[in-house]
Design an enzyme around this catalytic site. Structure first.
Site, short mmCIF file in Angstrom:
data_model
loop_
_atom_site.label_atom_id
_atom_site.label_comp_id
_atom_site.label_asym_id
_atom_site.label_seq_id
_atom_site.Cartn_x
_atom_site.Cartn_y
_atom_site.Cartn_z
N TRP A 159 0.81 -1.22 0.00
CA TRP A 159 0.00 0.00 0.00
C TRP A 159 0.84 1.27 0.00
O TRP A 159 0.32 2.35 -0.20
CB TRP A 159 -0.92 0.02 1.24
CG TRP A 159 -0.20 -0.21 2.53
CD1 TRP A 159 -0.08 -1.41 3.18
CD2 TRP A 159 0.54 0.73 3.31
NE1 TRP A 159 0.68 -1.26 4.31
CE2 TRP A 159 1.08 0.05 4.42
CE3 TRP A 159 0.80 2.10 3.18
CZ2 TRP A 159 1.86 0.68 5.39
CZ3 TRP A 159 1.59 2.72 4.15
CH2 TRP A 159 2.11 2.02 5.22
N ARG A 168 6.51 -0.56 -11.46
CA ARG A 168 7.80 -1.26 -11.39
C ARG A 168 7.64 -2.72 -11.82
O ARG A 168 8.60 -3.38 -12.17
CB ARG A 168 8.29 -1.20 -9.94
CG ARG A 168 9.76 -1.02 -9.79
CD ARG A 168 10.11 -0.49 -8.43
NE ARG A 168 9.96 -1.47 -7.37
CZ ARG A 168 10.56 -1.36 -6.17
NH1 ARG A 168 11.32 -0.32 -5.91
NH2 ARG A 168 10.38 -2.25 -5.25
N LYS A 183 -2.68 -7.73 -8.22
CA LYS A 183 -3.50 -7.57 -7.02
C LYS A 183 -2.90 -6.46 -6.15
O LYS A 183 -1.93 -6.68 -5.44
CB LYS A 183 -3.56 -8.88 -6.22
CG LYS A 183 -4.63 -8.81 -5.14
CD LYS A 183 -4.35 -9.69 -3.95
CE LYS A 183 -3.48 -9.06 -2.93
NZ LYS A 183 -3.92 -7.78 -2.35
N PRO A 184 -3.49 -5.25 -6.23
CA PRO A 184 -2.97 -4.18 -5.37
C PRO A 184 -3.41 -4.40 -3.92
O PRO A 184 -4.30 -5.20 -3.66
CB PRO A 184 -3.62 -2.92 -5.95
CG PRO A 184 -4.86 -3.39 -6.63
CD PRO A 184 -4.62 -4.81 -7.07
N GLU A 259 10.44 -8.49 -3.34
CA GLU A 259 10.95 -7.22 -2.80
C GLU A 259 10.36 -7.10 -1.41
O GLU A 259 9.18 -6.76 -1.26
CB GLU A 259 10.51 -6.04 -3.68
CG GLU A 259 11.08 -6.07 -5.09
CD GLU A 259 12.56 -5.72 -5.15
OE1 GLU A 259 13.13 -5.28 -4.13
OE2 GLU A 259 13.16 -5.90 -6.22
N LEU A 260 11.17 -7.42 -0.39
CA LEU A 260 10.59 -7.58 0.95
C LEU A 260 11.00 -6.46 1.90
O LEU A 260 11.43 -5.40 1.46
CB LEU A 260 10.98 -8.97 1.48
CG LEU A 260 10.65 -10.13 0.51
CD1 LEU A 260 11.09 -11.45 1.08
CD2 LEU A 260 9.17 -10.16 0.16
N ARG A 287 10.69 10.14 4.10
CA ARG A 287 10.00 9.89 2.83
C ARG A 287 8.84 8.94 3.13
O ARG A 287 9.02 7.93 3.82
CB ARG A 287 10.99 9.24 1.86
CG ARG A 287 10.42 8.95 0.50
CD ARG A 287 11.56 8.54 -0.42
NE ARG A 287 11.09 8.19 -1.74
CZ ARG A 287 11.36 7.02 -2.33
NH1 ARG A 287 12.11 6.13 -1.73
NH2 ARG A 287 10.90 6.78 -3.54
N CYS A 293 10.19 0.76 2.46
CA CYS A 293 11.11 -0.35 2.73
C CYS A 293 12.53 0.18 2.84
O CYS A 293 13.37 -0.41 3.50
CB CYS A 293 11.02 -1.37 1.61
SG CYS A 293 11.24 -0.60 0.00
N GLU A 390 11.10 -3.69 11.73
CA GLU A 390 10.92 -2.65 10.71
C GLU A 390 9.93 -1.65 11.31
O GLU A 390 8.79 -2.00 11.61
CB GLU A 390 10.34 -3.30 9.45
CG GLU A 390 10.38 -2.42 8.25
CD GLU A 390 9.90 -3.10 6.98
OE1 GLU A 390 9.15 -4.10 7.06
OE2 GLU A 390 10.25 -2.61 5.90
#
Ligand code: NAD
Length: 489
Positions: A159, A168, A183-184, A259-260, A287, A293, A390
């Protein structure tokens, strides 16, 4: 003239996009997409179930052969037209991103420029897919190597960058001749829907990109991933979900791009330009309200400049104006939802209990939205909870170090390896750091690395594969090798 919010929302499709048609979903109820700055519903959209997901995969599968034979130039020109259309409508896209995700409008404009670059970059890459032809070493044969599209792909996006995370993946897939189901994230699906409407206007044939929005991600995605017609999965999101998808992908031995999550260290050495480091820190930390990430997660600062750095950073963080992204004077939006805000408080409280001291912020902001004050915590002890997780929000924990070795050890003490940042004026040290930091990317004396022309991606548990750059299209191509006898023998 700029569209009003209402007129803009009226332009956003609210259905699924399958085989070139906007259709209803068959999941339970609908999805309410909320404005995180007010908690109010922006739009109600279709909810796909597993059968809808499989219908989208059927469309992608049936279109794959035809699409792979469309001339690369034509595929590139569709992307280029889409790039021009998004550019023309950049204010609409920026407004929509800010509405559904909460980031300040200036940053949303930045995302449109960045995200749209993937359409332009891959429009240029479509015609550069090539192979090779050569004589076998023993001289008895000819060897041909060609690149073929990998086949129907399934893209799942997060999101936090509603446009850039979609382009991308969609950009290189279209360029490579791959069809797709996208699937967004259910929290911010509107930008993807508007993007696909734009791709349709740019001439993208039916069935090439299919979009499903769903509140039941696992139940709707599972059957797609288990279906032998699918050949590739490309995911951006948390490491936790990435692991599950990798397990599921093993059943059909799918090509995977992951891409984690990240836990970026931000190193400031005694010889750094502290002012430049603080400016870089603001970019790397704030940002997307810290919800990136690539967000600096751990500030590892030499003890001799730690106080100066913390005070300057706190002054800048404390001066940010919390508010709705669309308000012109807002410089920090809300976090995405109540759960995220509660998590910020939990992390601050744990860090203080473990010995850190809050320099600025440390609590929720005012208003109905999910605001949390930009926070700096000084003197965080190595091993603290906040350094392991994170953060995904506006909190900057600062740890001190004495030697370069200690700084590198602290930086690498994580299972993640997406990006690192380092500020130093010493070139040799800079090169030592580049070679010692276990991350897929490093920002040397800068707080921003993202660029459509660069290979974005991580090592360790931050993922597999690269997006963008020359490398990005390879994620959607497979190598086909051919041997044939020497035609002169
Ligand atoms: P998330 O993993 O919760 O969700 C990502 C997507 O996966 C969403 O579309 C969600 O609906 C879907 N999903 C969740 N569970 C699923 C399941 N079981 N099966 C199929 N789909 C499922 O992540 P998020 O909260 O949307 O995004 C934040 C995370 O994304 C952070 O960890 C961040 O670091 C990461 N991220 C990584 C990059 C990168 O390029 N490395 C970029 C942006 C965000």
């Amino acid at each position: 003239m700029a569209l009003s919010e209402q007129d803009l929302l009226a332009k956003v499709p609210t259905q699924l996009y399958i085989n070139g048609k906007w259709v209803d979903g068959h999941g339970e109820g609908q999805i309410e997409v909320e404005d995180p700055a007010t908690g109010k519903t922006l739009l109600t959209i279709a909810n796909a179930n597993a059968a809808d997901g499989l219908a989208a995969l059927s469309a992608a599968d049936e279109t794959q052969k035809i699409w792979s034979r469309v001339a690369p130039r034509e595929r590139g020109e569709i992307l280029r037209r889409a790039f021009e259309l998004v550019k023309e409508r950049s204010e609409e896209f920026a407004t929509l991103i800010s509405l559904e995700m909460g980031k300040p409008i200036a940053e949303a404009r930045g995302e449109v420029a960045y995200g749209n670059e993937f359409l332009r970059w891959f429009s240029e890459e479509a015609v550069r897919i090539s192979g090779r032809y050569g004589t076998s070493p023993e001289g008895t044969g000819r060897m041909l190597v060609a690149q073929r599209p990998v086949g129907p792909a399934f893209a799942i996006t997060p999101w936090n960058f509603p446009l850039a995370m979609a382009t991308r993946k969609i950009g290189p897939a279209i360029a490579a001749g791959c069809t797709m189901v996208v699937k967004p994230a259910e929290l911010t699906p509107l930008t993807t829907l508007l993007l696909v409407k734009t791709l349709e206007e740019a001439g993208l044939p039916a069935g090439v990109v299919n979009v499903i929005t769903t509140s039941t991600s696992a139940a709707t995605s599972g059957p797609i991933i288990a279906d032998p017609r699918l050949r590739k999965i490309t995911f951006t999101g948390s490491t936790q979900v990435g692991r599950k998808l990798l397990e599921q992908s093993a059943q059909q031995v799918l090509r995977t791009s992951m891409e984690l999550g990240g836990n970026a260290p931000f190193l400031v050495f005694e010889d750094a330009d502290v002012e430049a480091a603080v400016a870089g820190a603001m970019l790397a930390k704030m940002r997307n309200i810290g919800q990136a990430c690539t967000a600096a997660n751990r500030f590892i600062v030499h003890e001799s400049v730690a106080e100066e750095f913390a005070n300057q950073l706190a002054a800048k963080m404390g001066a940010l104006k919390l508010g709705r992204g669309l308000d012109a004077d807002t410089t920090c939006g809300p976090v995405i939802n109540e759960k995220a805000r509660e998590n910020m408080q939990r992390l601050v409280d744990a860090t203080v209990a473990e010995g850190g001291s809050v320099v600025v912020g440390g609590e929720a902001g005012d208003g109905d939205g999910y605001f949390f004050k930009p926070t700096v915590i000084q003197g965080v002890k190595p091993g603290s909870t906040i350094l392991r997780e994170e953060i995904f929000g506006p909190i900057a924990p600062i740890v001190h170090f004495k030697t370069e070795e200690e700084a590198i050890a602290l930086a690498n003490d994580t299972e993640y390896g997406l990006v690192s940042y380092a500020f130093t004026k010493d070139l040799k040290r800079g090169l030592r750091l580049i070679e010692s930091l276990d991350t897929g990317m490093t920002g040397l004396n800068t707080g921003l690395v993202s660029n459509a022309a660069a290979p974005f991606g991580g090592v360790k548990q931050s993922g597999l594969g690269r997006e963008g750059g020359f490398e990005g299209i390879n994620e959607y191509l497979e190598t086909k090798y051919v041997m044939t006898p020497d035609p002169f023998l």
